[in-house]
Design a protein around this motif. Structure first.
Motif, PDB file in Angstrom:
ATOM      1  N   SER A  25       1.170  -1.391  -0.401  1.00  0.00           N
ATOM      2  CA  SER A  25      -0.358  -0.053  -0.536  1.00  0.00           C
ATOM      3  C   SER A  25       0.832   1.355  -0.431  1.00  0.00           C
ATOM      4  O   SER A  25       2.313   0.797  -0.036  1.00  0.00           O
ATOM      5  N   GLY A  26       0.352   2.449  -0.165  1.00  0.00           N
ATOM      6  CA  GLY A  26       1.079   3.690  -0.405  1.00  0.00           C
ATOM      7  C   GLY A  26       1.970   3.929  -1.272  1.00  0.00           C
ATOM      8  O   GLY A  26       0.862   3.668  -2.689  1.00  0.00           O
ATOM      9  N   ASN A  27       3.037   3.760  -1.895  1.00  0.00           N
ATOM     10  CA  ASN A  27       3.866   4.146  -2.693  1.00  0.00           C
ATOM     11  C   ASN A  27       4.418   2.592  -3.237  1.00  0.00           C
ATOM     12  O   ASN A  27       4.544   2.029  -2.846  1.00  0.00           O
ATOM     13  N   VAL A  28       3.574   2.575  -4.623  1.00  0.00           N
ATOM     14  CA  VAL A  28       3.543   1.110  -4.893  1.00  0.00           C
ATOM     15  C   VAL A  28       4.780   1.113  -6.036  1.00  0.00           C
ATOM     16  O   VAL A  28       3.833  -0.444  -7.325  1.00  0.00           O
ATOM     17  N   PHE A  29       4.812   2.255  -6.712  1.00  0.00           N
ATOM     18  CA  PHE A  29       5.502   1.849  -8.182  1.00  0.00           C
ATOM     19  C   PHE A  29       5.912   0.695  -8.405  1.00  0.00           C
ATOM     20  O   PHE A  29       6.092   0.091  -9.194  1.00  0.00           O
ATOM     21  N   ARG A  30       6.716   1.129  -7.527  1.00  0.00           N
ATOM     22  CA  ARG A  30       8.086  -0.528  -8.248  1.00  0.00           C
ATOM     23  C   ARG A  30       7.639  -2.203  -7.415  1.00  0.00           C
ATOM     24  O   ARG A  30       8.136  -2.971  -8.489  1.00  0.00           O
ATOM     25  N   PRO A  31       6.380  -1.779  -6.459  1.00  0.00           N
ATOM     26  CA  PRO A  31       5.556  -3.212  -6.650  1.00  0.00           C
ATOM     27  C   PRO A  31       4.884  -4.194  -7.712  1.00  0.00           C
ATOM     28  O   PRO A  31       4.626  -5.172  -8.141  1.00  0.00           O
ATOM     29  N   ASP A  38      16.322  -5.589 -26.366  1.00  0.00           N
ATOM     30  CA  ASP A  38      17.016  -4.313 -26.348  1.00  0.00           C
ATOM     31  C   ASP A  38      16.604  -3.666 -25.383  1.00  0.00           C
ATOM     32  O   ASP A  38      17.425  -2.723 -24.645  1.00  0.00           O
ATOM     33  N   LEU A  39      15.552  -3.773 -24.929  1.00  0.00           N
ATOM     34  CA  LEU A  39      15.261  -2.450 -23.613  1.00  0.00           C
ATOM     35  C   LEU A  39      15.952  -2.996 -22.335  1.00  0.00           C
ATOM     36  O   LEU A  39      16.448  -2.067 -21.688  1.00  0.00           O
ATOM     37  N   LEU A  40      15.993  -4.514 -21.823  1.00  0.00           N
ATOM     38  CA  LEU A  40      16.399  -5.117 -20.901  1.00  0.00           C
ATOM     39  C   LEU A  40      17.839  -4.386 -21.176  1.00  0.00           C
ATOM     40  O   LEU A  40      18.944  -4.055 -20.005  1.00  0.00           O
ATOM     41  N   ARG A  41      18.859  -4.265 -21.862  1.00  0.00           N
ATOM     42  CA  ARG A  41      19.699  -4.049 -22.199  1.00  0.00           C
ATOM     43  C   ARG A  41      20.543  -2.451 -22.017  1.00  0.00           C
ATOM     44  O   ARG A  41      20.919  -2.629 -21.693  1.00  0.00           O
ATOM     45  N   HIS A  42      19.541  -2.003 -21.829  1.00  0.00           N
ATOM     46  CA  HIS A  42      19.096  -0.418 -20.978  1.00  0.00           C
ATOM     47  C   HIS A  42      19.246  -0.466 -19.730  1.00  0.00           C
ATOM     48  O   HIS A  42      19.950   0.330 -18.881  1.00  0.00           O
ATOM     49  N   ILE A  43      18.868  -1.938 -19.292  1.00  0.00           N
ATOM     50  CA  ILE A  43      19.205  -1.186 -17.299  1.00  0.00           C
ATOM     51  C   ILE A  43      20.504  -2.771 -16.882  1.00  0.00           C
ATOM     52  O   ILE A  43      21.051  -2.314 -16.237  1.00  0.00           O
ATOM     53  N   ALA A  71      13.180  -3.946 -10.439  1.00  0.00           N
ATOM     54  CA  ALA A  71      12.566  -4.598 -10.951  1.00  0.00           C
ATOM     55  C   ALA A  71      11.117  -4.401 -12.231  1.00  0.00           C
ATOM     56  O   ALA A  71      10.623  -5.861 -12.457  1.00  0.00           O
ATOM     57  N   LEU A  72      11.330  -3.575 -13.171  1.00  0.00           N
ATOM     58  CA  LEU A  72      11.075  -3.230 -13.826  1.00  0.00           C
ATOM     59  C   LEU A  72      11.910  -4.560 -15.641  1.00  0.00           C
ATOM     60  O   LEU A  72      11.754  -6.015 -15.726  1.00  0.00           O
ATOM     61  N   ALA A  73      13.384  -4.667 -15.201  1.00  0.00           N
ATOM     62  CA  ALA A  73      14.311  -5.449 -15.613  1.00  0.00           C
ATOM     63  C   ALA A  73      13.445  -6.875 -15.103  1.00  0.00           C
ATOM     64  O   ALA A  73      13.565  -8.376 -16.280  1.00  0.00           O
ATOM     65  N   LYS A  74      13.576  -7.742 -13.834  1.00  0.00           N
ATOM     66  CA  LYS A  74      12.669  -8.336 -13.709  1.00  0.00           C
ATOM     67  C   LYS A  74      11.064  -8.850 -14.520  1.00  0.00           C
ATOM     68  O   LYS A  74      11.344 -10.037 -15.041  1.00  0.00           O
ATOM     69  N   ARG A  75      10.627  -7.812 -14.340  1.00  0.00           N
ATOM     70  CA  ARG A  75       9.335  -8.154 -15.749  1.00  0.00           C
ATOM     71  C   ARG A  75       9.837  -8.507 -16.897  1.00  0.00           C
ATOM     72  O   ARG A  75       9.343  -9.162 -17.493  1.00  0.00           O
ATOM     73  N   ILE A  76      10.636  -7.404 -17.447  1.00  0.00           N
ATOM     74  CA  ILE A  76      11.383  -7.578 -18.819  1.00  0.00           C
ATOM     75  C   ILE A  76      11.471  -8.941 -19.104  1.00  0.00           C
ATOM     76  O   ILE A  76      11.220  -9.478 -20.244  1.00  0.00           O
ATOM     77  N   ARG A  77      12.540  -9.560 -18.089  1.00  0.00           N
ATOM     78  CA  ARG A  77      12.930 -11.080 -18.428  1.00  0.00           C
ATOM     79  C   ARG A  77      11.689 -11.392 -18.953  1.00  0.00           C
ATOM     80  O   ARG A  77      11.774 -13.079 -19.092  1.00  0.00           O
ATOM     81  N   THR A  78      10.452 -11.910 -17.934  1.00  0.00           N
ATOM     82  CA  THR A  78       9.212 -12.443 -17.909  1.00  0.00           C
ATOM     83  C   THR A  78       8.983 -12.165 -19.436  1.00  0.00           C
ATOM     84  O   THR A  78       8.623 -13.703 -19.683  1.00  0.00           O
ATOM     85  N   PHE A  79       8.717 -11.488 -19.597  1.00  0.00           N
ATOM     86  CA  PHE A  79       8.274 -11.639 -21.332  1.00  0.00           C
ATOM     87  C   PHE A  79       9.120 -10.903 -22.090  1.00  0.00           C
ATOM     88  O   PHE A  79       8.297 -11.461 -23.809  1.00  0.00           O
ATOM     89  N   LEU A 106       5.236  -4.326 -24.059  1.00  0.00           N
ATOM     90  CA  LEU A 106       6.638  -3.604 -24.253  1.00  0.00           C
ATOM     91  C   LEU A 106       6.249  -1.717 -24.358  1.00  0.00           C
ATOM     92  O   LEU A 106       7.252  -1.198 -23.690  1.00  0.00           O
ATOM     93  N   ALA A 107       5.462  -1.473 -24.989  1.00  0.00           N
ATOM     94  CA  ALA A 107       5.185  -0.318 -24.784  1.00  0.00           C
ATOM     95  C   ALA A 107       5.026   0.436 -23.897  1.00  0.00           C
ATOM     96  O   ALA A 107       5.902   1.650 -23.127  1.00  0.00           O
ATOM     97  N   VAL A 108       4.292  -0.484 -23.159  1.00  0.00           N
ATOM     98  CA  VAL A 108       4.240  -0.116 -21.184  1.00  0.00           C
ATOM     99  C   VAL A 108       5.526   0.346 -20.739  1.00  0.00           C
ATOM    100  O   VAL A 108       5.773   0.557 -19.650  1.00  0.00           O
ATOM    101  N   CYS A 109       6.390  -1.010 -20.904  1.00  0.00           N
ATOM    102  CA  CYS A 109       7.428  -1.025 -20.382  1.00  0.00           C
ATOM    103  C   CYS A 109       8.418   0.095 -20.822  1.00  0.00           C
ATOM    104  O   CYS A 109       9.382   0.916 -19.878  1.00  0.00           O
ATOM    105  N   TYR A 110       8.387   1.021 -21.444  1.00  0.00           N
ATOM    106  CA  TYR A 110       9.260   2.103 -22.199  1.00  0.00           C
ATOM    107  C   TYR A 110       8.277   3.070 -21.286  1.00  0.00           C
ATOM    108  O   TYR A 110       9.471   4.174 -21.048  1.00  0.00           O
ATOM    109  N   LYS A 111       7.703   2.782 -20.805  1.00  0.00           N
ATOM    110  CA  LYS A 111       6.508   4.013 -19.996  1.00  0.00           C
ATOM    111  C   LYS A 111       7.291   4.302 -19.004  1.00  0.00           C
ATOM    112  O   LYS A 111       7.341   4.716 -18.266  1.00  0.00           O
ATOM    113  N   ALA A 112       7.364   2.980 -18.425  1.00  0.00           N
ATOM    114  CA  ALA A 112       7.680   2.288 -16.720  1.00  0.00           C
ATOM    115  C   ALA A 112       9.350   2.782 -17.081  1.00  0.00           C
ATOM    116  O   ALA A 112       9.638   3.731 -16.181  1.00  0.00           O
ATOM    117  N   TYR A 113      10.244   3.055 -17.888  1.00  0.00           N
ATOM    118  CA  TYR A 113      11.931   2.871 -17.646  1.00  0.00           C
ATOM    119  C   TYR A 113      11.428   4.166 -17.716  1.00  0.00           C
ATOM    120  O   TYR A 113      12.830   5.212 -16.783  1.00  0.00           O
TER     121      TYR A 113
END
Length: 343
Positions: A169-175, A298-303, A272-280, A254-261
């Protein structure tokens, strides 16, 4: 249920008091859900909260859903109904309803889900008690099958119905980057936040991950620890389509992952985003969307530098191996639960 469009001077005296309570707009989108839509609408009518408006959008159904909605309205004429001749997409259909909404708070209701009778009252009361920039109140849910049979709760509960684990709860951006933990249909959202964000992104095939990324960066979320919604799991749902080779869900992700990045600010958030990208990367590979898997890479390599597993899958993606039928057979015998979900 009282129509939000009624004139104040035509209301009985007892309803003036209801004006003190904030209005809630329930936007119900339906596409080929004639078996369930009446139950969904009736669950709104039966809420024990007085100030509710119901907006229904039939999104080009071909199965008689629109006729059932029209018949239901004969008994409840205050319902606002939009009947799209063709399916304009889930996000655009919701935005059609949002343009009509007058409530302080909004619920996005699928026509195969059910609100329990006290849901709106409890979520509004909780929302009104919150201090700070909260955009969303969400709750627990019970999953049901097409016949209404109980399949279990979204969050495991104890004998008293309380979640066994701590819910972010609260700041849930990372979760929300890290895992699927919010049951989407349980959300009550502030309408002004939705309007500030421009509603749902109509270029995407689904709404929740994108809304979470854009709103959770700016606002907080609060969890109300009760089961207040029945979420129906049906064949052909969006979460089931993600394994199909021709699905458009992965491109939207993929489009939303770029927004998140673009919105990440800390090493933990990028991780956390890298973990999601690996899943996808894996999901795109199994769906035989090999070029998309490489774009996730390609996006994962940015992280980070891809690890062994991701490097292997990205390498195999270049050979366009016929893996989808094998993967779908695997899922029949070994259901993978959350990994089959969209986000």
């Amino acid at each position: 249920m009282v129509s939000v469009t009624g004139q104040v001077n035509s209301l009985p005296m007892g309803l003036y008091l209801n004006r003190i309570k904030p209005w809630v707009s329930v936007i119900c989108t339906s596409f080929n859900q004639q078996a369930y839509v009446e139950q969904a609408l009736q669950s709104v009518i039966e809420q024990d909260y007085p100030n509710v408006e119901l907006i229904v959008i039939d999104n080009g159904s071909t199965d008689g859903s629109a006729d059932r909605i029209a018949a239901f309205m004969q008994h409840h004429p205050s319902i606002q109904f939009i009947r799209n001749p063709v399916n304009v997409g889930l996000n655009r259909a919701f935005n059609q309803g949002l343009a009509l909404a007058g409530g302080r708070y909004v619920i996005d209701l699928s026509a195969d889900d059910v609100l329990l009778p006290s849901r709106i009252r409890k979520q509004v009361n909780f929302f009104e008690e919150l201090a700070g920039p909260y955009a969303v109140v969400f709750s627990n849910a019970t999953y049901i099958d097409p016949t209404g049979r109980d399949l279990g709760t979204h969050y495991a509960v104890d004998a008293n119905g309380n979640a066994l684990s701590a819910i972010p709860s609260g700041n849930v951006f990372r979760p929300i980057l890290e895992s699927y933990f919010i049951c989407t249909p349980t959300m009550m959202m502030r309408r002004d936040v939705l309007n500030e964000l421009g509603g749902y992104d109509e270029t995407l095939a689904y709404e929740d991950f994108d809304f979470w990324v854009r709103s959770a960066r700016l606002y907080q979320y609060a969890y109300l620890d009760e089961v207040l919604t029945l979420k129906r799991q049906c064949p052909g749902s969006l979460s089931a389509q993600v394994v199909l080779p021709d699905n458009t869900l992965l491109q939207s992700t993929l489009a939303v992952c770029y927004k998140a990045y673009d919105r990440c600010t800390t090493p933990d958030e990028y991780g956390a985003l890298a973990k999601r990208i690996r899943t996808f990367i894996r999901k795109a590979f199994y769906a035989e969307q090999f070029d998309l898997a490489l774009k996730f890479g390609d996006l994962l390599r940015h992280i980070e530098r891809p690890g062994f597993n991701s490097t292997l899958i990205l390498g195999l993606s270049r050979f366009h191996l016929p893996v989808n039928k094998i993967y779908q057979q695997y899922l029949k015998f070994y259901p993978v639960g959350q990994s089959a979900k969209l986000v």
